[in-house]
Design a protein around this motif. Structure first.
Motif, PDB file in Angstrom:
ATOM      1  N   LEU A 144     -17.849   5.376  32.512  1.00  0.00           N
ATOM      2  CA  LEU A 144     -17.407   4.097  31.961  1.00  0.00           C
ATOM      3  C   LEU A 144     -16.938   4.249  30.520  1.00  0.00           C
ATOM      4  N   LEU A 145     -17.684   5.017  29.721  1.00  0.00           N
ATOM      5  CA  LEU A 145     -17.292   5.231  28.328  1.00  0.00           C
ATOM      6  C   LEU A 145     -16.004   6.051  28.238  1.00  0.00           C
ATOM      7  N   PHE A 146     -15.857   7.007  29.137  1.00  0.00           N
ATOM      8  CA  PHE A 146     -14.627   7.796  29.203  1.00  0.00           C
ATOM      9  C   PHE A 146     -13.428   6.884  29.466  1.00  0.00           C
ATOM     10  N   MET A 147     -13.545   5.992  30.454  1.00  0.00           N
ATOM     11  CA  MET A 147     -12.462   5.051  30.746  1.00  0.00           C
ATOM     12  C   MET A 147     -12.227   4.103  29.579  1.00  0.00           C
ATOM     13  N   ASN A 148     -13.322   3.679  28.933  1.00  0.00           N
ATOM     14  CA  ASN A 148     -13.215   2.756  27.809  1.00  0.00           C
ATOM     15  C   ASN A 148     -12.416   3.367  26.658  1.00  0.00           C
ATOM     16  N   ARG A 149     -12.639   4.672  26.384  1.00  0.00           N
ATOM     17  CA  ARG A 149     -11.907   5.339  25.304  1.00  0.00           C
ATOM     18  C   ARG A 149     -10.410   5.361  25.599  1.00  0.00           C
ATOM     19  N   TRP A 150     -10.055   5.759  26.829  1.00  0.00           N
ATOM     20  CA  TRP A 150      -8.641   5.847  27.176  1.00  0.00           C
ATOM     21  C   TRP A 150      -7.988   4.472  27.221  1.00  0.00           C
ATOM     22  N   TYR A 151      -8.703   3.511  27.771  1.00  0.00           N
ATOM     23  CA  TYR A 151      -8.158   2.149  27.885  1.00  0.00           C
ATOM     24  C   TYR A 151      -7.846   1.580  26.509  1.00  0.00           C
ATOM     25  N   ASN A 152      -8.785   1.727  25.565  1.00  0.00           N
ATOM     26  CA  ASN A 152      -8.568   1.157  24.240  1.00  0.00           C
ATOM     27  C   ASN A 152      -7.597   1.977  23.402  1.00  0.00           C
ATOM     28  N   TRP A 153      -7.493   3.262  23.665  1.00  0.00           N
ATOM     29  CA  TRP A 153      -6.457   4.054  23.011  1.00  0.00           C
ATOM     30  C   TRP A 153      -5.085   3.494  23.385  1.00  0.00           C
ATOM     31  N   GLY A 154      -4.921   3.159  24.677  1.00  0.00           N
ATOM     32  CA  GLY A 154      -3.658   2.575  25.132  1.00  0.00           C
ATOM     33  C   GLY A 154      -3.417   1.197  24.541  1.00  0.00           C
ATOM     34  N   ARG A 155      -4.477   0.386  24.425  1.00  0.00           N
ATOM     35  CA  ARG A 155      -4.339  -0.957  23.849  1.00  0.00           C
ATOM     36  C   ARG A 155      -3.894  -0.883  22.390  1.00  0.00           C
ATOM     37  N   VAL A 156      -4.510   0.023  21.629  1.00  0.00           N
ATOM     38  CA  VAL A 156      -4.132   0.153  20.226  1.00  0.00           C
ATOM     39  C   VAL A 156      -2.683   0.624  20.101  1.00  0.00           C
ATOM     40  N   GLN A 245     -14.375  -9.114  17.802  1.00  0.00           N
ATOM     41  CA  GLN A 245     -13.647 -10.343  18.100  1.00  0.00           C
ATOM     42  C   GLN A 245     -13.246 -11.085  16.822  1.00  0.00           C
ATOM     43  N   ILE A 246     -13.876 -10.698  15.703  1.00  0.00           N
ATOM     44  CA  ILE A 246     -13.605 -11.366  14.427  1.00  0.00           C
ATOM     45  C   ILE A 246     -12.586 -10.603  13.603  1.00  0.00           C
ATOM     46  N   LYS A 247     -12.743  -9.276  13.563  1.00  0.00           N
ATOM     47  CA  LYS A 247     -11.884  -8.453  12.717  1.00  0.00           C
ATOM     48  C   LYS A 247     -11.382  -7.260  13.521  1.00  0.00           C
ATOM     49  N   GLN A 248     -10.088  -7.057  13.541  1.00  0.00           N
ATOM     50  CA  GLN A 248      -9.512  -5.951  14.284  1.00  0.00           C
ATOM     51  C   GLN A 248      -9.159  -4.805  13.344  1.00  0.00           C
ATOM     52  N   ILE A 249      -9.578  -3.592  13.698  1.00  0.00           N
ATOM     53  CA  ILE A 249      -9.291  -2.397  12.914  1.00  0.00           C
ATOM     54  C   ILE A 249      -8.178  -1.630  13.622  1.00  0.00           C
ATOM     55  N   ASP A 250      -7.013  -1.591  13.018  1.00  0.00           N
ATOM     56  CA  ASP A 250      -5.847  -1.026  13.695  1.00  0.00           C
ATOM     57  C   ASP A 250      -6.004   0.442  14.062  1.00  0.00           C
ATOM     58  N   ASN A 251      -6.720   1.204  13.218  1.00  0.00           N
ATOM     59  CA  ASN A 251      -6.806   2.649  13.463  1.00  0.00           C
ATOM     60  C   ASN A 251      -8.101   3.047  14.163  1.00  0.00           C
ATOM     61  N   LEU A 252      -8.718   2.094  14.887  1.00  0.00           N
ATOM     62  CA  LEU A 252      -9.991   2.386  15.538  1.00  0.00           C
ATOM     63  C   LEU A 252      -9.866   3.540  16.526  1.00  0.00           C
ATOM     64  N   VAL A 253      -8.802   3.564  17.305  1.00  0.00           N
ATOM     65  CA  VAL A 253      -8.603   4.623  18.287  1.00  0.00           C
ATOM     66  C   VAL A 253      -7.345   5.384  17.872  1.00  0.00           C
ATOM     67  N   SER A 254      -7.475   6.221  16.875  1.00  0.00           N
ATOM     68  CA  SER A 254      -6.313   6.907  16.314  1.00  0.00           C
ATOM     69  C   SER A 254      -6.157   8.319  16.843  1.00  0.00           C
ATOM     70  N   ILE A 255      -7.147   8.810  17.605  1.00  0.00           N
ATOM     71  CA  ILE A 255      -7.108  10.170  18.131  1.00  0.00           C
ATOM     72  C   ILE A 255      -7.121  10.106  19.651  1.00  0.00           C
ATOM     73  N   VAL A 256      -6.329  10.941  20.295  1.00  0.00           N
ATOM     74  CA  VAL A 256      -6.300  10.966  21.763  1.00  0.00           C
ATOM     75  C   VAL A 256      -7.687  11.282  22.293  1.00  0.00           C
ATOM     76  N   PRO A 257      -8.222  10.488  23.220  1.00  0.00           N
ATOM     77  CA  PRO A 257      -9.559  10.737  23.750  1.00  0.00           C
ATOM     78  C   PRO A 257      -9.658  12.081  24.445  1.00  0.00           C
ATOM     79  N   GLU A 258     -10.889  12.561  24.605  1.00  0.00           N
ATOM     80  CA  GLU A 258     -11.098  13.808  25.321  1.00  0.00           C
ATOM     81  C   GLU A 258     -10.713  13.629  26.783  1.00  0.00           C
TER      82      GLU A 258
END
Length: 268
Positions: A144-156, A245-258
Motif C-alpha cells: 500500500l505504501l509503495f502504491m501511495n508513493r507512486w500515486y502521489n509522485w504522479g499527482r505532484v 489538507q491545509i497546506k500543500q508542499i509542492d516538492n513533497l514527492v520530488s524524487i522518483v519512488p523506489e
C-alpha cells in the motif's frame, strides 16, 4: 499564514529515517504553530528502517533539530517512545536535554478530562491474530505504501495535491477495519480499568476520535499516510488536524519512488 496557538499537540508515527516520512509537512505545521505542550507519542525515529538501510535526508535532519529546539522556544516536550524507537524506552522517567521521556503519561485537559497517553504497541499481543496474519499484514501494508508513493509522485507531477491512497484503500479493507476495532477496544479497556476518562495513542496510523458513553478514544494518526495531529485548544476542545489538507508542499514527492516495495519498510 498566521501562527495558530495550541495548548497541547500530540504527534506520533513520524518515522524519521523511513522513505515514507512526510517531514516537509510536519516542518510546515510546526512552523505555523505555537504549542504550549507537545507530546511525541512514539515512533518518532524509525530505528527499524535505518537498521536495514540508513536514510537521513535534509528534511528529516531539519525536522529532528526543530523538535530538539522547541523547549528553548517555550514548548514543553514529552517523548513516549514506541516500538520503532524502542531503545529509548529504557530511559523512562529521565530527560534528554530538556525533553522528558516516559513510557506512558497522564494529561488532564482544560475541561478536566483525565487522559492516558501511550504509543499503543503495548497491545500488540492482544490485537495480533498470530505470526502468519501479522506477516501477511506487513506485506500488504508495504505494498500500500509503495502504491501511495507512486500515486502521489504522479499527482505532484500533474500539479495536484497530496492525497493518501493508502488510507483510502485501508479504510475499505474488512480485515483492516477489524484490526483497528480490536486495537481500539484494547486501548479503551486498559484506560478504563485504570480510572481514566480517555486514552491518546498512535501506532496503527489511523487518526480517529471516538466518544462512547462519555469515554474518549483519541488516535493522533501519523506522518506517513495522513499527516495528522491531535490538538487541544485553550478551552480544552480536542480535534484532529490534517495538515496535508491545509497546506500543500509542492516538492513533497520530488524524487522518483523506489521500483519495488521492501520487506523492511513496515512502519506500523
Amino acid at each position: 499564514m498566521v501562527k495558530k496557538h495550541y495548548k497541547t499537540v500530540w504527534l506520533s508515527d513520524i518515522h524519521l529515517g523511513c522513505k515514507d516520512c512526510k517531514a516537509e509537512y510536519l516542518l510546515d505545521f510546526l512552523g505555523h504553530s505555537e504549542i504550549e505542550t507537545l507530546y511525541l507519542v512514539g515512533d518518532i525515529v524509525d530505528m527499524w528502517a535505518m537498521s536495514k538501510q540508513f536514510r537521513w535526508p535534509k528534511a528529516h535532519n531539519n525536522l529532528f533539530h526543530k523538535l530538539l529546539s522547541l523547549p528553548s522556544q517555550g514548548t514543553r516536550v514529552i517523548y513516549l517512545p514506541g516500538n520503532h524507537d524502542e531503545p529509548i524506552q529504557k530511559y523512562d522517567g529521565m530527560h534528554f536535554g530538556d525533553i522528558e521521556i516516559h513510557r506512558s503519561y497522564t494529561h488532564v485537559t482544560e475541561q478536566g478530562k483525565k487522559l492516558l497517553i501511550l504509543h499503543g504497541d503495548q497491545f500488540d499481543q492482544q490485537v495480533c491474530l498470530g505470526s502468519l496474519h501479522s506477516w501477511i499484514g506487513d506485506v500488504l501494508y508495504d505494498f500500500l505504501l509503495f502504491m501511495n508513493r507512486w500515486y502521489n509522485w504522479g499527482r505532484v507531477k500533474a500539479g495536484r495535491p497530496y492525497w493518501s491512497l493508502a488510507s483510502y484503500i485501508k479504510s475499505r479493507l474488512k480485515g483492516a477495519g477489524n484490526a483497528i476495532a480490536r486495537y481500539r477496544n484494547a486501548c479503551v479497556e486498559t484506560a478504563k480499568k485504570q480510572g481514566f476518562d480517555g486514552v491518546v495513542c498512535g501506532h496503527i496510523h489511523h487518526p480517529e476520535i471516538v466518544e462512547e458513553a462519555g469515554f474518549l478514544y483519541l488516535n493522533d494518526g501519523d506522518w506517513v499516510e495522513n499527516c495528522s495531529a491531535l490538538a487541544e485548544s485553550s478551552t480544552g476542545e480536542l480535534s484532529l488536524v490534517y495538515w496535508s489538507q491545509i497546506k500543500q508542499i509542492d516538492n513533497l514527492v520530488s524524487i522518483v519512488p523506489e521500483q519495488t516495495p521492501k520487506k523492511d519498510s513496515k512502519v506500523a
